[in-house]
Design a protein around this motif. Structure first.
Motif, PDB file in Angstrom:
ATOM      1  N   HIS A 104       0.853  -1.192   0.000  1.00 17.73           N
ATOM      2  CA  HIS A 104       0.000   0.000   0.000  1.00 17.73           C
ATOM      3  C   HIS A 104       0.887   1.239   0.000  1.00 17.73           C
ATOM      4  CE1 HIS A 104      -3.781  -2.132   1.608  1.00 17.73           C
ATOM      5  NE2 HIS A 104      -2.920  -3.018   1.146  1.00 17.73           N
ATOM      6  N   ASN A 107      -0.135   7.377  -1.340  1.00 22.59           N
ATOM      7  CA  ASN A 107      -1.116   8.082  -2.184  1.00 22.59           C
ATOM      8  C   ASN A 107      -2.376   7.242  -2.437  1.00 22.59           C
ATOM      9  OD1 ASN A 107      -0.300   6.129  -3.944  1.00 22.59           O
ATOM     10  ND2 ASN A 107       0.707   7.504  -5.396  1.00 22.59           N
ATOM     11  N   GLY A 108      -2.514   6.150  -1.691  1.00 22.50           N
ATOM     12  CA  GLY A 108      -3.735   5.348  -1.801  1.00 22.50           C
ATOM     13  C   GLY A 108      -3.646   4.207  -2.797  1.00 22.50           C
TER      14      GLY A 108
END
Ligand SMILES: Cc1cc2nc3c(=O)[nH]c(=O)nc-3n(C[C@H](O)[C@H](O)[C@H](O)COP(=O)(O)OP(=O)(O)OC[C@H]3O[C@@H](n4cnc5c(N)ncnc54)[C@H](O)[C@@H]3O)c2cc1C
Length: 366
Positions: A104, A107-108
């Motif tokens: 992960h 920035n998502g």
């Protein structure tokens, strides 16, 4: 088709079409990537780094860069080969989902992998009082940006630099200050500088050399607090022996901390000493002793001083483990494990399977 032929086919397929993600775009990450390509891996290679720069060399940061001989942005590491990698720079890995095999990002985004190489190294330990650490002129030294800031501060000819911590980096910065003819005080809690890394005898020699070269060396004391002026610039330090040091640049050279927070919740035992996978953990195995012996590059019984054990979880994530040798560790600011273990880990990722029991274990991974 026999089992070994099937597995050889799987290895060939992984080498050609597999996805390897490396987290940490510095020395270990780069050399790991090069070792993968050199080992015949031609699949997808992604390198994730939270710094916005391509891998650079840190040793010059406390030497040539501070002296002003080399700009901080001229320290890129030489490349042994073309990597054909996808670089994801300036974005941190914030989590690892081993079940979904995804990293992960801050920035998502999620980056999927078949195999993962963890090379996130260490960061500088900051001055522990946040308000004092925020004073202008209180610095640390780990990154290229840190080095640029410290170099500018030295170029402004401060009246005195206070270096807190007599490890390698503190001693190097004190030495540069003297070369630049800047007054410098170095405080060290231990009996002499470099004692933790090199022992008492060399520490005494280092102390003598520093004093001979004009370093105001204060051993057996620690800094209790830092004080600033009305404009928020550091001006003074109070020491545990009741004395004060007037200084307008303070370098906190307090060693380093391993970057393992992003692995929390991943199931890897990551903590103070780095990443570690426990033996007999379901779905996880340690690298075998035979592998370790080959990694050391020596005959059976050769001394294991250079290369650490590389734990290999079954889902393909690779981490580093503290070496057994004394003298390393966060208080010394000199991590010793990264390059050999990461390149060794990278070689393992593409090493042809040799023994039947290895074949069976690796078969369980796929
Ligand atoms: C000023 C200085 C001088 C030095 N001098 C010497 C010397 O003279 N001789 C010597 O042998 N060694 C020296 N060293 C030590 C040497 O530089 C280190 O051993 C080496 O940098 C370790 O490389 P690494 O790739 O393992 O880790 P690092 O260089 O720490 O790299 C890890 C990288 O991962 C990144 N990262 C961390 N967390 C994340 C995340 N969650 N997501 C994405 N990226 C992440 C970090 O920002 C960093 O770029 C020095 C170090 C410093 C700071």
């Amino acid at each position: 088709m026999t089992l070994s032929a099937t597995l050889a086919e799987l290895v060939r397929d992984f080498r050609a079409n597999g996805r390897i993600v490396i987290v940490g775009a510095s020395l270990a990450g780069l050399r790991g990537a090069e070792a993968l390509r050199a080992g015949g891996f031609s699949g997808s290679l992604t390198i994730i780094g939270d710094e916005p720069y391509e891998p650079y060399d840190r040793p010059p940061l406390s030497k040539q860069v501070l002296k002003g001989w080399v700009p901080a942005d001229h320290t890129l590491l030489p490349r042994a080969r073309e990597l054909d990698a996808r670089w994801r720079l300036g974005v941190a890995a914030t989590g690892l989902d081993r079940a979904a095999k995804q990293v992960h990002l801050a920035n998502g985004e999620q980056v999927p992998y078949d195999r993962l190489l963890i090379a996130t190294g260490t960061r500088a330990r900051q001055w522990p009082n946040p308000a004092e650490a925020a004073l202008e002129g209180v610095l640390s030294l780990r990154t290229r940006d840190d080095a640029a800031r410290l170099q500018q501060a030295l170029a402004a000819r401060p009246s005195r630099v206070l270096v807190i911590g007599g490890g390698f980096i503190g001693s190097e910065v004190a030495s540069v200050c003297r070369e630049l003819d800047i007054p410098v005080t170095l405080t060290e809690r231990g009996p002499a500088p470099l004692v933790g890394a090199l022992g008492g005898v060399i520490g005494e020699i280092a102390a003598e050399m520093q004093r001979d070269h004009g370093v105001d060396l204060r051993c057996g004391v620690s800094v209790s607090s830092l004080e600033g002026d009305a404009a928020g610039h550091v001006r003074r330090a109070r020491l545990s022996d009741g004395t004060t040091v007037e200084a307008d640049v303070v370098l906190a050279a307090l060693g380093s901390i391993r970057n393992v927070e992003w692995l929390q919740g991943s199931g890897l035992a990551a903590g103070f000493w780095g990443g570690r996978v426990r033996r007999r953990r379901p779905g996880v195995r340690h690298q075998r002793r035979g592998d370790r012996q080959r990694l050391r590059g020596g005959r059976r019984g050769a001394r294991a001083t250079r290369v650490v054990r590389v734990p290999v979880p079954r889902d393909g994530a690779l981490g580093q483990r503290r070496p057994r040798r004394r003298g390393g560790g966060p208080q010394h600011g000199q991590p010793r494990t990264a390059l050999p273990s990461a390149s060794a880990a990278a070689r393992l990722l593409v090493r042809p399977v040799r023994r039947q029991h290895q074949v069976r274990r690796r078969a369980a991974v796929r």
